[in-house]
Design an enzyme around this catalytic site. Structure first.
Site, PDB file in Angstrom:
ATOM      1  N   LYS A 192      42.154  37.036  37.328  1.00  0.00           N
ATOM      2  CA  LYS A 192      42.880  35.621  37.346  1.00  0.00           C
ATOM      3  C   LYS A 192      42.416  35.356  35.927  1.00  0.00           C
ATOM      4  CE  LYS A 192      44.130  34.863  41.467  1.00  0.00           C
ATOM      5  NZ  LYS A 192      44.127  33.828  42.205  1.00  0.00           N
TER       6      LYS A 192
ATOM      7  N   ARG B  80      19.784  38.646  48.156  1.00  0.00           N
ATOM      8  CA  ARG B  80      19.825  36.894  48.171  1.00  0.00           C
ATOM      9  C   ARG B  80      18.427  36.658  48.619  1.00  0.00           C
ATOM     10  NH1 ARG B  80      25.529  35.704  49.354  1.00  0.00           N
ATOM     11  NH2 ARG B  80      26.299  35.398  46.804  1.00  0.00           N
TER      12      ARG B  80
ATOM     13  N   GLY C 249      30.697  31.030  42.179  1.00  0.00           N
ATOM     14  CA  GLY C 249      31.358  29.925  41.921  1.00  0.00           C
ATOM     15  C   GLY C 249      29.873  29.060  41.625  1.00  0.00           C
TER      16      GLY C 249
ATOM     17  N   GLY D 289      28.891  36.653  40.742  1.00  0.00           N
ATOM     18  CA  GLY D 289      30.637  37.465  41.356  1.00  0.00           C
ATOM     19  C   GLY D 289      30.871  39.102  40.861  1.00  0.00           C
TER      20      GLY D 289
HETATM   21  P1  ADP Z   1      33.555  37.582  38.780  1.00  0.00           P
HETATM   22  O1  ADP Z   1      33.559  37.757  40.403  1.00  0.00           O
HETATM   23  O2  ADP Z   1      32.782  38.565  38.072  1.00  0.00           O
HETATM   24  O3  ADP Z   1      34.034  36.837  38.216  1.00  0.00           O
HETATM   25  P2  ADP Z   1      36.384  38.069  39.789  1.00  0.00           P
HETATM   26  O4  ADP Z   1      36.604  37.421  40.984  1.00  0.00           O
HETATM   27  O5  ADP Z   1      36.998  37.201  38.194  1.00  0.00           O
HETATM   28  O6  ADP Z   1      35.090  38.626  38.525  1.00  0.00           O
HETATM   29  O7  ADP Z   1      37.444  39.862  39.290  1.00  0.00           O
HETATM   30  C1  ADP Z   1      36.965  40.555  40.011  1.00  0.00           C
HETATM   31  C2  ADP Z   1      37.767  40.959  40.166  1.00  0.00           C
HETATM   32  O8  ADP Z   1      39.337  41.958  39.418  1.00  0.00           O
HETATM   33  C3  ADP Z   1      37.288  42.997  41.349  1.00  0.00           C
HETATM   34  O9  ADP Z   1      38.085  43.575  42.893  1.00  0.00           O
HETATM   35  C4  ADP Z   1      38.527  44.108  40.585  1.00  0.00           C
HETATM   36  O10 ADP Z   1      39.043  44.625  41.475  1.00  0.00           O
HETATM   37  C5  ADP Z   1      39.788  42.824  39.881  1.00  0.00           C
HETATM   38  N1  ADP Z   1      40.297  42.908  38.269  1.00  0.00           N
HETATM   39  C6  ADP Z   1      39.536  43.880  36.991  1.00  0.00           C
HETATM   40  N2  ADP Z   1      40.219  44.130  36.164  1.00  0.00           N
HETATM   41  C7  ADP Z   1      41.795  44.459  36.836  1.00  0.00           C
HETATM   42  C8  ADP Z   1      43.088  44.953  36.536  1.00  0.00           C
HETATM   43  N3  ADP Z   1      43.244  45.793  35.658  1.00  0.00           N
HETATM   44  N4  ADP Z   1      43.725  45.184  37.894  1.00  0.00           N
HETATM   45  C9  ADP Z   1      43.632  44.505  38.890  1.00  0.00           C
HETATM   46  N5  ADP Z   1      42.756  44.014  39.406  1.00  0.00           N
HETATM   47  C10 ADP Z   1      41.486  43.928  38.522  1.00  0.00           C
HETATM   48 MG    MG Z   2      34.967  37.071  42.214  1.00  0.00          MG
END
Ligand code: ADP
Ligand code: MG
Length: 403
Positions: free
Chosen positions: A202, A40, A382, A359
């Site tokens: 999620k 950063r 975010g 993220g």
């Molecule tokens: P981003 O930060 O890129 O938006 P998220 O915060 O939504 O992504 O999700 C990231 C997390 O999702 C990671 O820590 C990863 O381990 C988890 N994840 C991905 N696939 C699975 C899965 N099949 N089961 C449980 N957790 C998962």
């Molecule tokens: Mg995340």
């Protein structure tokens, strides 16, 4: 409406209040604070150097951690200021407060091209409350405001938004401009086919993004834990995989919406499943899934499978614009990282504009050493999601409109 850029300003001799995102991860070792990842800080260097070369006095404002509106030296920016001085190979003054006589005295002694860092703005309650009096105190220290803190632009705080109303000019920094160029400019009328890869933990985190992109995308490629809520909606067995039971109806709605709009909405056709979440686990492929055969009882899906990787690779190869948010597996553990790695490699191999939306997905791609081989990695988690959803970011809205 486009916003004033730091390139539009007359800067020589000006006191520039520069808001950056210096919220870096640290650890305590041998009684000292060590910065474990200075990405950063490095991302803000182009703007800092641009301002210095233009003869501005660069006064840096930032937040660090969550000190809860009191002075807590666990969250001091002093080590960050020291690190910055190493990176730019020049002295960096440090003001032990961000408003009042202490920074005023330091700033009065600055020459053109000098740099000062002000103490954590979150030591004051006025910051997160976006208090007008506090914003005025910050503004009193400078002549113009430049915002380069994209990662904090979705928050209406005094140093990201309020301050802009008390100075004649408020402009975006070079990093902010690049974020908006990709996440807003490129995605407003994306070259087609436009493929969106969505993963992560999620569905509920990504509903706004799915609905907004449904209007523009040709194809969605779904992975990560969110895929299994869609499996449940389709009656495919999910074993012990993560499913958001209260979002199954929503998943059905999204599938119906995609169908009615003629948007292709692809789910994994196979997966890797495991009985053990660990760095030494040996997951097995599920084979092709159907309502008759999905994830095995007592097993958990942790990554997309080899056939899904091939199909997704093919979709990405044919795209002109690719947006990716959310890892497609538990990439933090090597045995479950191959799907996420394959997606990253497919982006690198494609001739499309490739954008990664912040993220954990950006962390994954950087971990694979591929961060600089895609068109753009957003620095905002975010903030990037909110921008893609079409929300107005207060830290951007507050900037001066370009005439
Ligand atoms: P981003 O930060 O890129 O938006 P998220 O915060 O939504 O992504 O999700 C990231 C997390 O999702 C990671 O820590 C990863 O381990 C988890 N994840 C991905 N696939 C699975 C899965 N099949 N089961 C449980 N957790 C998962
Ligand atoms: Mg995340």
């Amino acid at each position: 409406m486009s916003k004033l850029s730091v390139r539009d300003l007359s800067l020589t001799g000006k006191r520039v209040l520069l808001r950056v995102d210096f919220n870096v991860p640290t650890e305590e070792r041998d009684g000292h604070t060590h910065i474990t990842d200075d990405t950063r800080i490095k991302e803000s260097l182009p703007t800092i150097q641009f301002l210095r070369e233009a003869g501005a006095k660069v006064i840096i404002m930032a937040h660090f951690g969550r000190p809860k509106a009191t002075v807590n030296l666990k969250y001091t920016l002093r080590p960050v200021a020291l690190h910055l001085s190493h990176l730019i190979d020049a002295p960096v003054a440090f003001a032990t407060d961000c408003v009042g006589a202490v920074p005023a005295a330091i700033i009065a002694g600055m020459h053109n091209g000098d740099v000062a860092v002000l103490e954590n703005v979150r030591f004051h309650a006025g910051e997160e409350a976006n208090d007008e009096a506090f914003a005025k105190e910050l503004a009193a220290l400078g002549d113009v405001f430049v915002n380069d803190a994209f990662g904090a632009a979705h928050r209406a705080h005094a140093s990201t938004a309020g301050i802009a109303h008390h100075l004649p000019q408020a402009a975006m920094g070079l990093l902010m401009a690049k974020e908006l160029q990709y996440l807003q400019g490129e995605l407003s009328a994306p070259a087609k086919p436009f493929v969106v890869i969505l993963g992560g933990s999620k569905v509920s985190d990504k509903i706004g993004v799915i609905k907004a992109l449904m209007e523009k995308a040709n194809t969605f490629l779904i992975g990560g834990a969110m895929a299994y809520t869609f499996f449940r909606a389709l009656g495919i067995p999910t074993g012990k995989s993560r499913v958001e039971a209260d979002k199954v109806d929503l998943a059905k709605e999204i599938l119906a919406l995609a169908e009615s709009k003629g948007v292709r909405f692809l789910l994994p056709v196979d997966n890797l499943e495991t009985q053990e979440i660990s760095a030494t686990a040996q997951p097995r492929p599920t084979g092709l899934v159907s309502p008759a055969k999905g994830i095995s009882d007592d097993w958990e899906a942790v990554d997309i499978g080899p056939e899904t990787i091939e199909r997704y690779r093919h979709e990405i190869a044919g795209a002109k614009t690719v947006l990716w948010n959310g890892p497609v597996g538990i990439f933090e553990l090597a045995p479950f990282a191959s799907g996420t790695r394959a997606i990253a490699e497919a982006l690198v191999a494609s001739h499309a504009v490739t954008i990664i939306g912040g993220g954990d997905s950006v962390t994954a791609v950087k971990q694979f050493g591929l961060g600089d081989k895609v068109s753009f990695c957003s620095t905002g988690g975010g903030a990037s999601l909110e921008l893609i959803e079409g929300k107005v970011l207060p830290g951007v809205a507050a900037l001066t409109d370009k005439a």
